[in-house]
Design an enzyme around this catalytic site. Structure first.
Site, PDB file in Angstrom:
ATOM      1  N   GLU A 143      -9.552  -3.140  -6.267  1.00 48.11           N
ATOM      2  CA  GLU A 143      -9.519  -3.204  -4.797  1.00 48.11           C
ATOM      3  C   GLU A 143      -9.627  -4.650  -4.311  1.00 48.11           C
ATOM      4  OE1 GLU A 143      -8.845  -0.961  -2.487  1.00 48.11           O
ATOM      5  OE2 GLU A 143      -8.721   0.783  -3.790  1.00 48.11           O
ATOM      6  N   GLU A 177     -11.158   6.032  -2.373  1.00 44.14           N
ATOM      7  CA  GLU A 177     -11.175   6.446  -0.963  1.00 44.14           C
ATOM      8  C   GLU A 177     -12.320   5.775  -0.205  1.00 44.14           C
ATOM      9  OE1 GLU A 177      -8.451   7.589  -0.321  1.00 44.14           O
ATOM     10  OE2 GLU A 177      -8.235   9.754  -0.550  1.00 44.14           O
ATOM     11  N   ASP A 194       0.829  -1.210   0.000  1.00 36.57           N
ATOM     12  CA  ASP A 194       0.000   0.000   0.000  1.00 36.57           C
ATOM     13  C   ASP A 194       0.865   1.263   0.000  1.00 36.57           C
ATOM     14  OD1 ASP A 194      -2.805   0.468  -0.276  1.00 36.57           O
ATOM     15  OD2 ASP A 194      -2.751   1.564   1.600  1.00 36.57           O
ATOM     16  N   GLU A 252       0.270  10.758   5.400  1.00 35.56           N
ATOM     17  CA  GLU A 252       0.113   9.319   5.259  1.00 35.56           C
ATOM     18  C   GLU A 252       1.432   8.637   4.898  1.00 35.56           C
ATOM     19  OE1 GLU A 252      -3.782   8.397   3.874  1.00 35.56           O
ATOM     20  OE2 GLU A 252      -2.939   6.941   2.489  1.00 35.56           O
TER      21      GLU A 252
HETATM   22  C1  HMH Z   1      -5.262   0.033  -2.570  1.00 38.32           C
HETATM   23  N1  HMH Z   1      -6.930   1.758  -2.141  1.00 38.32           N
HETATM   24  C2  HMH Z   1      -5.700   1.277  -1.891  1.00 38.32           C
HETATM   25  N2  HMH Z   1      -4.887   1.910  -1.045  1.00 38.32           N
HETATM   26  C3  HMH Z   1      -5.276   3.052  -0.434  1.00 38.32           C
HETATM   27  N3  HMH Z   1      -4.428   3.659   0.429  1.00 38.32           N
HETATM   28  C4  HMH Z   1      -6.570   3.572  -0.677  1.00 38.32           C
HETATM   29  C5  HMH Z   1      -7.362   2.882  -1.553  1.00 38.32           C
HETATM   30  C6  HMH Z   1      -7.113   4.809  -0.005  1.00 38.32           C
HETATM   31  O1  HMH Z   1      -6.276   5.857  -0.019  1.00 38.32           O
END
Ligand code: HMH
Length: 222
Positions: free
Chosen positions: A211, A141, A47, A88
């Site tokens: 996702e 999001e 991520d 973040e």
């Molecule tokens: C895969 N989808 C993914 N990572 C993230 N950080 C977000 C959405 C939301 O910012």
């Protein structure tokens, strides 16, 4: 329903896929406390790579909002999202250190992540449409918001050491931000051409599919 926006109509139409993305076994394993920590570490590293690619995508949206939007507040909402991403990235580094996850070399994106980042890139081009891109942005999001909010519910048994992660996206503040994005997307979609509507719906579905694949990848470690 007279006041229902385009997005809710689409979410009803594609409910199974939406639920698949927001109540994925990976998320359910966090909320019931059975998560395998190696899956969490895989997710964390991957991520971080995704969020790094997400920054230029959001930057491209700021450009599009500035050029094309009929409402000045769009750019401010997106800029707020961008500011949060700055925070973040720092959080990812801190969290990775805590878990002993190496974020520098040789961390490479797995295939589903690569494909997701490539999709983001396609939406960054100058030819890409603002309405389509903002719809995708909201979806990206919103999936995290809804997923991680589930891990903070009263019934959840989320391990305490993962609470902070869930709070990042599952918080009320992040929920409000997602509502603002949804509002922008719905406003644009209301005025969109048939061609834009078709493309935005496909973009939403594409996000949901990516996702699901991202969670699958995190869970299997590859
Ligand atoms: C895969 N989808 C993914 N990572 C993230 N950080 C977000 C959405 C939301 O910012």
């Amino acid at each position: 329903m007279e006041n229902e926006g385009v997005i809710d109509t689409w979410l009803r139409k594609h409910r199974l896929l939406y639920v698949g993305a927001t109540k994925h076994p990976f998320i359910l394993s966090i909320s019931d406390g059975t998560i395998d920590i190696s899956s969490f570490k895989t997710w964390l590293g991957q991520d971080y790579i995704f969020v790094r690619a997400f920054v230029p995508f959001v930057a491209s949206l700021i450009v599009k909002a500035w050029k094309e939007s009929d409402d000045r507040s769009d750019m401010e909402v997106i800029l707020g999202g961008m500011a949060a991403l700055n925070d973040e990235l720092e959080w990812f580094k801190k969290e990775a250190f805590k878990w002993g996850v190496q974020l520098s070399h040789p961390l490479l994106p797995h295939k589903p992540n690569q494909e997701y980042c490539r999709f983001l890139e396609s939406l960054m081009s100058v030819e890409a449409n603002y309405t389509v891109a903002i719809t995708a942005f909201w979806a990206i999001e919103a999936v995290y918001q809804e997923s991680f909010a589930l891990c903070l519910g009263d019934e959840s048994r989320t391990p305490p050491e993962l609470k902070e992660t869930c709070q990042r996206w599952g918080s009320e503040a992040f929920g409000k931000y997602c509502c603002s994005l949804k509002h922008i997307a719905n406003r644009r979609l209301k005025q969109a051409s048939d061609d834009e509507l078709k493309k935005a719906e496909v973009a939403l579905l594409t996000v949901l599919e990516h996702e699901v694949e991202f969670w699958n990848m995190s869970r299997s470690g590859s």
